[in-house]
Scaffold this motif. Structure first.
Motif, short mmCIF file in Angstrom:
data_model
loop_
_atom_site.label_atom_id
_atom_site.label_comp_id
_atom_site.label_asym_id
_atom_site.label_seq_id
_atom_site.Cartn_x
_atom_site.Cartn_y
_atom_site.Cartn_z
N SER A 199 0.82 -1.20 0.00
CA SER A 199 0.00 0.00 0.00
C SER A 199 0.86 1.26 0.00
CB SER A 199 -0.92 0.00 1.22
OG SER A 199 -1.71 1.18 1.25
N LEU A 200 1.89 1.30 0.85
CA LEU A 200 2.74 2.48 0.92
C LEU A 200 3.56 2.64 -0.36
CD1 LEU A 200 3.68 2.06 4.65
CD2 LEU A 200 2.68 4.14 3.66
N ALA A 201 4.02 1.53 -0.93
CA ALA A 201 4.76 1.61 -2.18
C ALA A 201 3.87 2.16 -3.29
CB ALA A 201 5.31 0.24 -2.57
N GLN A 202 2.62 1.72 -3.32
CA GLN A 202 1.71 2.22 -4.35
C GLN A 202 1.34 3.67 -4.10
OE1 GLN A 202 -1.80 -0.10 -5.03
NE2 GLN A 202 -2.44 1.11 -6.78
N GLU A 203 1.07 3.99 -2.86
CA GLU A 203 0.67 5.36 -2.52
C GLU A 203 1.75 6.36 -2.91
OE1 GLU A 203 -2.21 7.96 -1.23
OE2 GLU A 203 -2.37 5.77 -1.29
N TYR A 204 3.01 5.98 -2.73
CA TYR A 204 4.13 6.88 -3.03
C TYR A 204 4.80 6.57 -4.37
CZ TYR A 204 4.07 9.07 1.57
OH TYR A 204 3.73 9.80 2.68
N GLN A 205 4.26 5.59 -5.12
CA GLN A 205 4.89 5.18 -6.37
C GLN A 205 6.37 4.86 -6.15
OE1 GLN A 205 2.90 5.24 -9.79
NE2 GLN A 205 1.82 4.62 -7.93
N ALA A 206 6.63 4.09 -5.10
CA ALA A 206 7.99 3.80 -4.68
C ALA A 206 8.47 2.47 -5.24
CB ALA A 206 8.05 3.75 -3.15
N LYS A 207 9.78 2.33 -5.32
CA LYS A 207 10.39 1.05 -5.66
C LYS A 207 10.27 0.15 -4.44
CE LYS A 207 14.81 -1.16 -6.79
NZ LYS A 207 14.28 -2.00 -7.88
N LEU A 208 9.83 -1.09 -4.64
CA LEU A 208 9.65 -2.03 -3.54
C LEU A 208 10.64 -3.18 -3.68
CD1 LEU A 208 8.07 -3.11 -1.07
CD2 LEU A 208 6.49 -4.20 -2.68
N THR A 209 11.46 -3.36 -2.65
CA THR A 209 12.40 -4.47 -2.61
C THR A 209 11.89 -5.50 -1.61
OG1 THR A 209 14.31 -3.07 -3.14
CG2 THR A 209 14.76 -5.19 -2.10
N LEU A 210 11.70 -6.72 -2.05
CA LEU A 210 11.30 -7.82 -1.18
C LEU A 210 12.55 -8.66 -0.91
CD1 LEU A 210 8.82 -7.21 -3.31
CD2 LEU A 210 7.76 -9.10 -2.07
N ILE A 211 12.89 -8.84 0.37
CA ILE A 211 14.12 -9.54 0.73
C ILE A 211 13.81 -10.73 1.62
CG2 ILE A 211 14.50 -7.87 2.59
CD1 ILE A 211 17.49 -8.51 2.42
N HIS A 212 14.47 -11.83 1.31
CA HIS A 212 14.42 -13.02 2.16
C HIS A 212 15.86 -13.39 2.51
CE1 HIS A 212 13.55 -16.93 3.81
NE2 HIS A 212 14.35 -17.51 2.93
N VAL A 213 16.13 -13.51 3.82
CA VAL A 213 17.46 -13.92 4.28
C VAL A 213 17.43 -15.42 4.50
CG1 VAL A 213 19.27 -13.61 5.99
CG2 VAL A 213 17.81 -11.68 5.35
N ALA A 214 18.21 -16.14 3.70
CA ALA A 214 18.16 -17.60 3.69
C ALA A 214 19.05 -18.24 4.74
CB ALA A 214 18.54 -18.11 2.30
#
Length: 310
Positions: A199-214
């Motif tokens: 929601s915040l990424a869309q609201e601000y038209q931001a780049k969204l990084t999804l990270i998983h630490v394995a």
């Protein structure tokens, strides 16, 4: 800074069969202040988000009972009045500063334990988000705002935005979230935070990084690491709703190493403006870290951290 165009809040559609809210709505935001620079920064972020979501902002200062601990009983009444007048003057200065323009708001000066006051007001005003600042101190220095922020972080059932001591002290006139980093271990707890990141990424038209630490590399071959990274990145891609790549410019990152340090490094490398993660009861971060480590991440992040309890 030019304001980015408004969009509708992101719907929370993910591939994982987890019970998530369908849309993020922030009707009411509660922000705690002790009028320190740390809480002033927290207020800046609260105001910026309130403008984006057309929220009602509740600003509260709690006069703590321990302020009178060393005051003789016969002088307590006078001290209470002095402290209240000073707090009300600080709140009046804030209200006439112009910082709250175009944001519906209500300012309150209450008496009592800060967390108890916040918990009561959260219930009374149906707060969807709590915003606090912290000095991030420890030991004897961790008093007032620092200890309050940690308690809110640990106990609140509502999402908490914490503005830590390493966040830049110079907030721009219009806070813009250009880079949002969301950390997940793929468990239900961390997935509860995903709709907020979307929601915040869309609201601000931001780049969204999804990270998983394995996890750590110990014992893993280069081939094993490559397979794990590829599988994790694929799972991260499946978490986004259809068409999300058109507005959040996603990046999918699977890394090896210590959890807290890896998340902090990813946020720094991407100049993150916001870090979003899920916590479970007791304050574990992304599902499986002790509360002390979770709050260490909040203290050391160079951007505000939004924690969502699962």
């Amino acid at each position: 800074m030019n304001e980015l165009p408004r969009t509708q809040p992101a719907t929370a559609v993910v591939a994982n069969p987890v019970d998530l809210p369908g849309m993020i709505v922030l009707r009411n935001i509660l922000v705690a202040t002790d009028f320190s620079p740390a809480s002033e920064m927290a207020l800046d972020y609260a105001v910026a988000i309130a403008r984006r979501y057309e929220s009602h902002l509740y600003i509260v200062h709690a006069i703590r009972p321990e302020l009178y601990a060393l005051t003789p009983p016969e002088a307590t009444g006078g001290m209470v009045e002095i402290v209240r007048q000073a707090a009300e003057q600080e709140m009046a200065n804030l209200l006439i500063s112009g910082r709250l323009r175009e944001v519906p708001h209500q300012a309150m000066v209450e008496e009592g334990d800060v967390w108890s006051v916040l918990a009561e007001l959260t219930s009374k005003h149906h707060a969807d988000l709590i915003v606090v600042g912290t000095h991030g101190r420890s030991g004897l220095e961790k008093m007032f705002l620092g200890s309050v922020a940690e308690r809110v972080f640990r106990l609140s059932m509502q999402p908490v935005l914490t503005v830590g001591p390493k966040v830049s002290k110079q907030a721009p006139a219009e806070i813009a979230l250009k880079n949002v980093v969301y950390a997940t271990d793929f468990g239900p707890t961390s997935l509860r935070a995903l709709p907020y990141a979307l929601s915040l990424a869309q609201e601000y038209q931001a780049k969204l990084t999804l990270i998983h630490v394995a996890g750590d590399r110990a014992g893993a071959s280069t081939e094993d690491e490559a397979k794990i990274s590829e599988a994790s990145a694929e799972r991260l891609q499946q978490m986004l709703p259809p068409g999300a790549d058109l507005w959040c410019f996603p990046e999918f990152l699977a890394v090896f190493g210590p959890l807290v340090e890896s998340i902090l490094a990813a946020a720094r490398q991407r100049s993150a403006d916001l870090l979003v993660l899920g916590i479970r009861g007791g304050g574990a971060v992304t599902g499986h870290l002790p509360a002390a480590n979770a709050y260490r991440l909040v203290r050391e992040a160079t951007c505000p951290v939004l924690t969502v309890r699962g």
